[in-house]
Design an enzyme around this catalytic site. Structure first.
Site, PDB file in Angstrom:
ATOM      1  N   GLU A 181       0.785  -1.247   0.000  1.00 29.52           N
ATOM      2  CA  GLU A 181       0.000   0.000   0.000  1.00 29.52           C
ATOM      3  C   GLU A 181       0.817   1.298   0.000  1.00 29.52           C
ATOM      4  OE1 GLU A 181      -2.715  -0.367   3.286  1.00 29.52           O
ATOM      5  OE2 GLU A 181      -3.620  -2.178   2.480  1.00 29.52           O
ATOM      6  N   SER A 211     -47.108 -30.702 -12.675  1.00 31.74           N
ATOM      7  CA  SER A 211     -46.493 -30.389 -11.386  1.00 31.74           C
ATOM      8  C   SER A 211     -47.494 -30.582 -10.250  1.00 31.74           C
ATOM      9  CB  SER A 211     -45.907 -28.978 -11.426  1.00 31.74           C
ATOM     10  OG  SER A 211     -45.045 -28.785 -10.339  1.00 31.74           O
ATOM     11  N   GLU A 266      -6.034 -10.767  -1.206  1.00 29.81           N
ATOM     12  CA  GLU A 266      -6.889 -10.542  -0.027  1.00 29.81           C
ATOM     13  C   GLU A 266      -8.360 -10.456  -0.430  1.00 29.81           C
ATOM     14  OE1 GLU A 266      -5.420  -7.200   2.239  1.00 29.81           O
ATOM     15  OE2 GLU A 266      -3.334  -7.719   1.817  1.00 29.81           O
TER      16      GLU A 266
HETATM   17  C1  XIL Z   1      -6.147  -6.467   8.304  1.00 31.64           C
HETATM   18  C2  XIL Z   1      -6.452  -7.612   9.227  1.00 31.64           C
HETATM   19  O1  XIL Z   1      -7.317  -8.495   8.602  1.00 31.64           O
HETATM   20  C3  XIL Z   1      -7.075  -7.103  10.500  1.00 31.64           C
HETATM   21  O2  XIL Z   1      -7.241  -8.147  11.436  1.00 31.64           O
HETATM   22  C4  XIL Z   1      -6.193  -6.019  11.106  1.00 31.64           C
HETATM   23  O3  XIL Z   1      -6.829  -5.465  12.231  1.00 31.64           O
HETATM   24  C5  XIL Z   1      -5.910  -4.934  10.116  1.00 31.64           C
HETATM   25  O4  XIL Z   1      -5.364  -5.501   8.949  1.00 31.64           O
HETATM   26  N1  XIL Z   1      -4.924  -4.815   3.691  1.00 31.64           N
HETATM   27  C6  XIL Z   1      -3.932  -5.633   4.129  1.00 31.64           C
HETATM   28  C7  XIL Z   1      -4.156  -6.535   5.284  1.00 31.64           C
HETATM   29  O5  XIL Z   1      -2.891  -5.739   3.482  1.00 31.64           O
HETATM   30  O6  XIL Z   1      -3.003  -6.768   6.000  1.00 31.64           O
HETATM   31  C8  XIL Z   1      -5.212  -5.973   6.181  1.00 31.64           C
HETATM   32  O7  XIL Z   1      -5.467  -6.933   7.195  1.00 31.64           O
HETATM   33  C9  XIL Z   1      -6.448  -5.636   5.396  1.00 31.64           C
HETATM   34  C10 XIL Z   1      -6.173  -4.594   4.371  1.00 31.64           C
END
Ligand code: XIL
Length: 718
Positions: free
Chosen positions: A155, A621, A271
């Site tokens: 990010e 039916s 993700e």
């Molecule tokens: C999230 C986790 O799922 C949560 O449990 C935590 O509180 C915050 O981070 N992008 C990412 C992940 O790259 O690491 C993030 O994960 C969600 C957004």
């Protein structure tokens, strides 16, 4: 006492064979020719016996949701906390699951101490780089044997529109502490170099969210391209895939993957989750939808969105090597269970979307749809949609410029219960079924932002307990219900007859009398009482069933004897889906109306042959169920029985072999033909005059019943 048979309509559908096929492959098996399927896990997922077996069964790649992040393993300078990360790595080692490393560097969940000196002033970039180097080397070395790829930086690109810097150029970087310390993107380049030094074999990824948004996509592309050209060791791009049910569009996902594929050989969806609201992305502030009920429409939109994501990824399987769900189940989701984001629900049970993802149909990835669409025969005058092409694809179009979504309930391919329309530039919505539809007539409705409406493009057809839209896919054998101008036609008239069952009232029936009925004043005719199915009424057979047209053609061609057809309401629609109903009472009330009221009324108002030999009852039916119950309960009334997709007769239940002249049992080849064929062969062996018919290529729909009537009518009263 009468034995009460309580059923639900759902159970009844199960009995009649209207259910989906089950295919017990796992996700990773279903995708073994395409890419790995991954999951982000927490500690519970790998320690609880049921959850860990689910992980092992379904997934070939794993990511630690939080436990390998900088703050988790390296909370203070010189302090390392490996316990949780080790447990995840060991789970992967023991079970032969590949591990994605997530994430070496990120502005969030970071070891913030790295940015500051003892006095809490920002350090010089050289200090930061040295700390990063030590961190990256230590983490990578510890898990080298099991981690096959790393999100090296997470990010770094900013969201939103253009952000011109002092020179008027777009400043694409997020203004993180890394950026504040360096003033440029050097921290990203360094991180990749350190990672490559530590493990020359691991694949190194740049990972980000909103990666399909055209502005952010181009920023990611430009940055990675420029760095790769300068020799920065970036192997892949991680598309986080935090989407929602409205977007991004399949086109935008496709465009992003295609663009990234120009510059890297490895693309991972890292993700994936799909929320039921309008938010998306990786921001850590979001709505948890507390107290909000997920609607069926939202479920379907989510299925369509997951289907689109996987379709795009399959098309790019040469570059996409892994698609990872962010969390195991809705219960585990970082978004909360009310966002309903994953294929497994809060009880770890697969939702329908799981099957949509798993049981995909490869031919739908690159469909070859001929652009020879023509308005459906069901269209109202001057209406152009819905349309059908020569392959049987159906295309819907509706103008609803302010709608948030539009779904047509027709189009059931790939586990989906409908077709999601897409907004066009002109404000209209358009959608084509995933697969060609079966030949014949199909009911549907539209949902526009949750309001169920009829498509104003079509005529109305009674079904599902309401007026609905219909679309007609031309059948190759449609000549038997063609509206011919070269023959005489009979007449369908609406009659009102008095009834005392359930209070004094007039009831309705449609009565078909063959061509010439009015002229041949001395001729008497046999009568077929023909019943509709659940949710339908007395209009169903003469309109979508085309019963009169089928009869006209048969009689004109000399294939059937001329007979009267009576079509009345079978009182089926007090039965509500999901609620229990008393099958016995429905059949009993209707039996009184039909046998004690309607049959005498017809015999006294029409020139019938008023005896059992010349009286038949048949139904489709639930109307078949009624036929079964009534013909057996009142053996003195009907001499011919027909069940169309509504069950069977067994030899044992027909008390007297001579009570029935002819039994006809049919269904579609996509229903339960074996049961029908066996029933008829049993009846024949027991000495009954019985025949079966299976309509090829059709299911529990009207072409099955049009064809059944066509076949059955040729045999009646002969
Ligand atoms: C999230 C986790 O799922 C949560 O449990 C935590 O509180 C915050 O981070 N992008 C990412 C992940 O790259 O690491 C993030 O994960 C969600 C957004």
């Amino acid at each position: 006492m009468r034995k009460i048979q309580l059923l639900t309509v759902c159970a009844w559908f199960a009995l009649t064979g209207v259910y989906a096929q089950n295919n017990e492959k796992s996700l990773k098996e279903a995708y073994s020719d395409y890419f790995m399927i991954g999951v982000a896990v927490n500690q519970r997922n790998i320690s609880d016996a049921d959850q860990s077996s689910l992980v092992k069964k379904e997934f070939s790649s794993m990511t630690a949701e939080n436990d390998m992040k900088p703050v988790s393993v390296h909370p203070e300078e010189g302090k390392w906390t490996w316990e949780k990360a080790d447990r995840i790595a060991d789970f992967c080692r023991q079970n032969g699951i590949k591990l994605r490393g997530h994430t070496l560097m990120w502005h969030s969940q970071m070891c913030d101490w790295m940015f500051y000196d003892k006095n809490h002033n920002l350090v010089k970039k050289e200090v930061l780089f040295e700390r990063m180097r030590e961190h990256i080397h230590t983490v990578i070395n510890r898990y080298k044997d099991v981690v096959y790829c790393w999100d090296v930086f997470n990010e770094c690109i900013a969201d939103g529109g253009r952000r011109p810097n002092s020179e008027g150029k777009d400043q694409p970087l997020r203004e993180s502490t890394f950026y504040k310390i360096c003033g440029n993107d050097e921290f990203i380049r360094k991180a990749f170099q350190f990672a490559r030094e530590a493990d020359p074999k691991a694949l190194l990824f740049y990972n980000d969210y909103n990666e399909c948004d055209p502005v952010k996509r181009d920023r990611i592309y430009e940055m990675v391209k420029e760095m790769k050209d300068a020799g920065v060791p970036i192997d892949g791009i991680g598309m986080q895939g935090h989407y929602n049910i409205y977007g991004p569009s399949e086109e935008d996902i496709e465009a992003a993957v295609s663009k990234y594929a120009e510059i890297v050989d490895h693309i991972h969806v890292t993700e994936l989750d799909i929320r039921v609201n309008q938010e998306m992305g990786g921001q850590l502030r979001f709505s948890r939808n507390e107290g909000v009920q997920v609607t069926n429409d939202q479920k379907l939109l989510q299925e369509a969105q997951y289907a689109a994501v996987f379709r795009v990824m399959r098309r790019h399987a040469d570059k996409v090597d892994c698609v990872t769900f962010w969390n195991l189940s809705d219960r585990d989701s970082w978004l909360g269970a009310n966002n309903y984001p994953l294929p497994f629900d809060k009880d770890y049970k697969p939702k329908n979307v799981y099957r949509v993802i798993r049981d995909f149909i490869p031919s739908t990835d690159n469909p070859d749809i001929k652009e020879d669409f023509k308005p459906s025969a069901t269209c109202q005058p001057r209406q152009e949609y819905p349309q059908v092409n020569s392959q049987g694809y159906v295309r819907f179009r509706i103008t609803a410029p302010s709608a948030r979504y539009v779904i047509a309930s027709a189009g059931h391919g790939g586990g989906m219960g409908g077709t999601v329309l897409k907004k066009q530039k002109d404000g209209s919505w358009m959608g084509t079924t995933l697969l060609p539809e079966d030949e014949g007539f199909h009911y549907y409705t539209l949902s526009i932002d949750g309001v169920q409406v009829i498509d104003p493009g079509t005529n109305s057809y009674y079904g599902g307990g309401r007026w609905m839209s219909g679309v007609e896919v031309p059948a190759h054998d449609d000549a038997f219900y063609a509206e011919r101008t070269d023959i005489e036609h009979g007449n369908v008239q609406k009659i009102l007859f008095p009834s005392k069952v359930n209070g004094d009232q007039l009831r309705v029936a449609y009565v078909y009398t063959p061509a010439g009925y009015d002229k041949k004043q001395k001729q008497r005719y046999p009568v077929l009482y023909l019943q509709h199915g659940w949710g339908e009424n007395e209009t169903t057979w003469p309109v979508q069933g085309k019963a009169n047209i089928i009869m006209d053609n048969l009689i004109a061609d000399g294939k059937a004897l001329p007979f009267i057809v009576v079509m009345t309401y079978g009182m089926t629609n007090d039965i509500v889906f999901g609620r229990p109903f008393d099958r016995g009472k429905v059949a009993e009330d209707f039996q009184k109306v039909l046998v004690d009221e309607l049959v005498p009324y017809i015999d006294s108002h029409f020139r019938t042959m008023a005896d059992k030999k010349n009286r038949a009852m048949a139904g489709l039916s639930m109307g078949g169920m009624e036929t079964h119950a009534i013909t057996l309960a009142r053996p003195e009334v009907f001499g011919h029985y027909g069940i169309l997709s509504g069950g069977i007769y067994t030899p044992e239940e027909i008390k007297d072999k001579n009570q029935v002249d002819y039994i006809f049992i049919s269904c579609g080849s996509k229903e339960w033909p074996d049961r029908v064929l066996k029933a008829v062969s049993d009846l024949k062996s027991a000495g009954f005059n019985a025949e079966s018919y299976v309509s090829e290529g059709t299911a529990h729909e009207f072409l099955t019943w049009r064809r059944s009537l066509y076949v059955m009518a040729q045999k009646l009263f002969k």
